[in-house]
Design a protein around this motif. Structure first.
Motif, mmCIF file in Angstrom:
data_model
loop_
_atom_site.group_PDB
_atom_site.id
_atom_site.type_symbol
_atom_site.label_atom_id
_atom_site.label_comp_id
_atom_site.label_asym_id
_atom_site.label_seq_id
_atom_site.Cartn_x
_atom_site.Cartn_y
_atom_site.Cartn_z
ATOM 1 N N GLY A 232 21.618 -6.979 33.668
ATOM 2 C CA GLY A 232 22.236 -8.281 33.471
ATOM 3 C C GLY A 232 22.396 -8.580 31.995
ATOM 4 N N THR A 233 22.686 -9.826 31.684
ATOM 5 C CA THR A 233 22.846 -10.219 30.295
ATOM 6 C C THR A 233 21.471 -10.283 29.639
ATOM 7 N N PRO A 234 21.432 -10.273 28.309
ATOM 8 C CA PRO A 234 20.129 -10.345 27.631
ATOM 9 C C PRO A 234 19.301 -11.545 28.109
ATOM 10 N N ALA A 235 19.957 -12.668 28.337
ATOM 11 C CA ALA A 235 19.211 -13.851 28.755
ATOM 12 C C ALA A 235 18.573 -13.635 30.120
ATOM 13 N N GLU A 236 19.352 -13.015 31.027
ATOM 14 C CA GLU A 236 18.811 -12.753 32.360
ATOM 15 C C GLU A 236 17.623 -11.792 32.292
ATOM 16 N N ILE A 237 17.762 -10.764 31.435
ATOM 17 C CA ILE A 237 16.695 -9.772 31.326
ATOM 18 C C ILE A 237 15.441 -10.415 30.753
ATOM 19 N N ARG A 238 15.650 -11.285 29.787
ATOM 20 C CA ARG A 238 14.507 -11.932 29.139
ATOM 21 C C ARG A 238 13.669 -12.708 30.146
ATOM 22 N N GLY A 239 14.355 -13.307 31.136
ATOM 23 C CA GLY A 239 13.626 -14.128 32.100
ATOM 24 C C GLY A 239 13.130 -13.348 33.299
ATOM 25 N N ASN A 240 13.399 -12.028 33.342
ATOM 26 C CA ASN A 240 13.076 -11.257 34.535
ATOM 27 C C ASN A 240 11.596 -10.899 34.585
ATOM 28 N N ARG A 241 10.927 -11.295 35.661
ATOM 29 C CA ARG A 241 9.489 -11.056 35.780
ATOM 30 C C ARG A 241 9.149 -9.575 35.875
ATOM 31 N N GLN A 242 9.987 -8.848 36.642
ATOM 32 C CA GLN A 242 9.714 -7.426 36.833
ATOM 33 C C GLN A 242 9.759 -6.674 35.505
ATOM 34 N N VAL A 243 10.697 -7.074 34.634
ATOM 35 C CA VAL A 243 10.842 -6.402 33.348
ATOM 36 C C VAL A 243 9.605 -6.633 32.500
ATOM 37 N N SER A 244 9.170 -7.893 32.445
ATOM 38 C CA SER A 244 7.986 -8.159 31.622
ATOM 39 C C SER A 244 6.770 -7.472 32.202
ATOM 40 N N ALA A 245 6.749 -7.334 33.523
ATOM 41 C CA ALA A 245 5.627 -6.625 34.135
ATOM 42 C C ALA A 245 5.636 -5.157 33.715
ATOM 43 N N ALA A 246 6.817 -4.567 33.721
ATOM 44 C CA ALA A 246 6.917 -3.150 33.360
ATOM 45 C C ALA A 246 6.506 -2.918 31.918
ATOM 46 N N TYR A 247 6.865 -3.878 31.063
ATOM 47 C CA TYR A 247 6.585 -3.685 29.645
ATOM 48 C C TYR A 247 5.183 -4.109 29.260
ATOM 49 N N LEU A 248 4.736 -5.243 29.810
ATOM 50 C CA LEU A 248 3.508 -5.842 29.299
ATOM 51 C C LEU A 248 2.386 -5.863 30.316
ATOM 52 N N GLY A 249 2.668 -5.415 31.519
ATOM 53 C CA GLY A 249 1.653 -5.536 32.565
ATOM 54 C C GLY A 249 1.904 -6.803 33.366
ATOM 55 N N GLU A 250 1.174 -6.963 34.459
ATOM 56 C CA GLU A 250 1.381 -8.114 35.350
ATOM 57 C C GLU A 250 0.851 -9.399 34.719
ATOM 58 N N ASP A 251 1.162 -10.492 35.411
ATOM 59 C CA ASP A 251 0.576 -11.783 35.063
ATOM 60 C C ASP A 251 0.876 -12.265 33.663
ATOM 61 N N VAL A 252 2.137 -12.277 33.316
ATOM 62 C CA VAL A 252 2.479 -12.914 32.056
ATOM 63 C C VAL A 252 3.480 -14.009 32.348
ATOM 64 N N THR A 253 3.440 -15.039 31.594
ATOM 65 C CA THR A 253 4.360 -16.137 31.841
ATOM 66 C C THR A 253 5.590 -16.051 30.964
ATOM 67 N N THR A 254 5.411 -15.576 29.723
ATOM 68 C CA THR A 254 6.572 -15.418 28.854
ATOM 69 C C THR A 254 6.671 -13.966 28.424
ATOM 70 N N ALA A 255 7.892 -13.500 28.299
ATOM 71 C CA ALA A 255 8.112 -12.138 27.813
ATOM 72 C C ALA A 255 8.945 -12.188 26.546
ATOM 73 N N GLU A 256 8.299 -11.911 25.440
ATOM 74 C CA GLU A 256 9.062 -11.871 24.186
ATOM 75 C C GLU A 256 9.629 -10.477 23.969
ATOM 76 N N GLY A 257 9.152 -9.530 24.792
ATOM 77 C CA GLY A 257 9.673 -8.162 24.686
ATOM 78 C C GLY A 257 9.411 -7.555 23.333
ATOM 79 N N GLY A 258 8.196 -7.706 22.837
ATOM 80 C CA GLY A 258 7.905 -7.264 21.473
ATOM 81 C C GLY A 258 7.608 -5.787 21.317
ATOM 82 N N ALA A 259 7.895 -4.978 22.335
ATOM 83 C CA ALA A 259 7.590 -3.549 22.201
ATOM 84 C C ALA A 259 8.464 -2.925 21.131
ATOM 85 N N SER A 260 7.858 -2.506 20.070
ATOM 86 C CA SER A 260 8.659 -1.907 19.004
ATOM 87 C C SER A 260 8.513 -0.394 19.050
ATOM 88 N N ALA A 261 9.459 0.272 18.422
ATOM 89 C CA ALA A 261 9.448 1.735 18.434
ATOM 90 C C ALA A 261 8.385 2.238 17.515
#
Lengths: 261, 292
Positions: A232-261
């Protein structure tokens, strides 16, 4: 309606018992920057390899401007207008920056004519050189045209790679981790460059640097363990729970997506 | 002093021929990372083809060109038909394969052309040039050898450094995968590399045949000396191959002249061992380092 530049449908790639891509679909429209993100081993590079014909998918289709792409040999992609950068650098250490970029050209002097050094081939070669200089100028690195890549800072080498891909004047540019190893300043310049390229081509970018992808992409596809978990669009991805779970683990309320290379 | 002069001139002409052979080996090494031990046998075969043409009444220059062209074809065919299928196999497989081609050609030549020792004509007089009353041990044919090898080197240099085709050949040789992604027909470039190398080998075969006489194994020794020369030059550098080949020519001429001709081959081995001990990456190693 216009055909999407890249249309991947139901793509499945298996390496032995490992399912590298699991029914993956994505579409990159004309003049769209399409980001692909996902944790390590999610299948991002495998997806590129399938598009380039380096790996053979078990099932699924890949279409480029409506034409089936499967079965195309890697060397034919440049002629079709598809250019790709590799995760590593892949610059020729023994060739100058200009020569490295020249190899990327899709216009070729006739084989026999250039073997015999005929004037027509000669003129074409000079024109290609001018064109290569132009590409280097656009990326702000024309001053290092005669240098061997090994002598240049990493950030500049990464720009040479993009220049080499642009030399083919592609309609579809596949960037594999263009930001890895770059400084913050370099990443800003990269974002600005890719934004400009969008006027001329579609760009599909695989990248760990989520902030960069969010900033430049019109659409984003998120892979995890070989499967698409969101798009989806960046905004949709930012709000997606599954995405934040994949990146940061479960149980997060906000996903800033701070995974850097 | 006069003896030194004679040996030096002799070393120069023979060195040029070793340089051509070394160049052939280096071109193939650069293109496909294979030491082509069949290079000498391939040159032997093309020289036999030239002799075959001569015996059927072809003029010398026609036979000369036929030999170079058949070298081009033979190199291309060997790469495309024999080497390509084992390209991704362990490196030793390809080495064994080139040895196989060597044995095959040396067995095939006597079957096709007869096994006896034959003489092979030179393009020009092989009698030393006269300067006033002095006869210099340097013949018109020696001069021709020198010039033709230099010309070949200049053409190759021009191809590699000044043309897009040469650029693609270099690109294909050093990173096939990236080259392929950029639309370079890598396979075609490698075939062309083998073909051009075999032209250099064929030239060496034609130039040395008048002095060595022609028989199925006459190029074996030239291959060993050329190989030593290419190692001296670092195996990866065409200019290094030329310098290495020339160094071999001079060194062997002095060894043969001052210590006895029986010691020539031993001399080659001693030089090889010495260089590998002192400068393992070759005399022109600084070039290789810059490239890496």
């Amino acid at each position: 309606m216009e055909q999407p530049t890249l249309d991947v449908a139901d793509l499945t790639v298996r390496f032995g018992g490992v399912l590298a891509l699991d029914h993956v679909s994505l579409r990159a429209e004309a003049n769209e920057i399409h980001g692909i993100i996902g944790p390590n081993g999610a299948g991002k590079t495998t997806l590129f390899n399938a598009v380039c014909g380096f790996v053979r998918p078990e099932r699924g289709t890949i279409r480029y401007r409506g034409e089936a792409l499967l079965g195309t040999a890697p060397h034919q992609l440049a002629q079709l207008g598809i250019a790709r950068t590799l995760q590593g650098l892949g610059l020729w250490p023994g060739l100058t920056v200009l020569e490295n970029v020249l190899v990327g050209s899709r216009v070729r002097p006739n084989f026999v004519a250039s073997l015999l050094a005929m004037p027509r081939a000669d003129r074409l070669e000079r024109r290609l050189r001018d064109q290569a200089i132009q590409v280097l100028e656009e990326l702000g690195i024309a001053s290092v045209a005669g240098t061997l890549p090994g002598a240049l800072p990493y950030g500049v080498q990464k720009r040479v790679i993009i220049a080499r891909a642009l030399m083919a004047a592609p309609d579809l540019l596949l960037l594999d981790e263009p930001a890895s190893g770059l400084s913050a300043g370099d990443i800003e310049r990269l974002a600005e460059l890719v934004g400009r390229l969008r006027q001329r081509m579609s760009v599909v970018v695989v990248e760990h640097h989520v902030d960069l992808v969010m900033a430049i992409s019109q659409r984003i596809t998120v892979l995890n363990f070989g499967a698409v978990i969101a798009s989806g669009t960046p905004a949709e991805i930012r709000g997606n729970r599954q995405v934040s779970a994949a990146y940061l683990g479960e149980d997060v309320t906000t996903a800033e997506g701070g995974a850097s290379a | 002093m006069q003896r030194f002069f004679v040996l030096t001139l002799n070393g120069l002409t023979e060195g040029m021929i070793y340089a051509a052979m070394a160049l052939a080996l280096v071109l193939i090494w650069r293109a496909t990372r294979v030491v082509n031990f069949a290079q000498g046998a391939m040159a032997m075969f093309t020289t036999y083809i030239a002799l075959f043409a001569l015996e059927r009444g072809a003029p010398y220059w026609l036979a000369f060109i036929v030999a170079l062209l058949s070298g081009f074809l033979l190199g291309a065919v060997v790469e495309r038909v024999l080497v390509r299928p084992v390209e991704s196999a362990p490196p030793l497989n390809v080495v064994i394969l080139t040895l196989g081609v060597l044995l095959m050609l040396e067995a095939l030549a006597p079957m096709l052309f007869g096994g006896q020792i034959r003489s092979f004509p030179a393009a020009f007089s092989i009698v030393g040039i006269r300067v006033g009353s002095l006869q210099v041990p340097f013949s018109a044919f020696d001069l021709f050898s020198l010039v033709s090898v230099l010309l070949l080197m200049a053409l190759l240099l021009l191809l590699f450094q000044r043309t897009d085709l040469g650029l693609r050949m270099r690109a294909a040789a050093f990173n096939a995968e990236v080259a392929r992604l950029l639309g370079v027909r890598v396979g075609r470039m490698l075939t062309l590399g083998w073909a051009l190398a075999s032209v250099a080998g064929a030239l060496a075969g034609l130039l040395i045949a008048p002095s060595l006489l022609l028989y199925p194994t006459y190029m074996d020794q030239v291959l060993v000396f050329g190989f030593t020369g290419s190692i001296l030059g670092g195996l990866d550098s065409p200019p290094g191959a030329v310098v290495g080949g020339l160094a071999m020519g001079f060194a062997l001429s002095y060894v043969g002249g001052y210590l006895g001709s029986d010691l020539e081959t031993v001399g080659a081995l001693v030089i090889l061992i010495a260089v590998l001990m002192v400068r393992p990456s070759g005399l022109l190693a600084w070039r290789a380092q810059r490239v890496v």
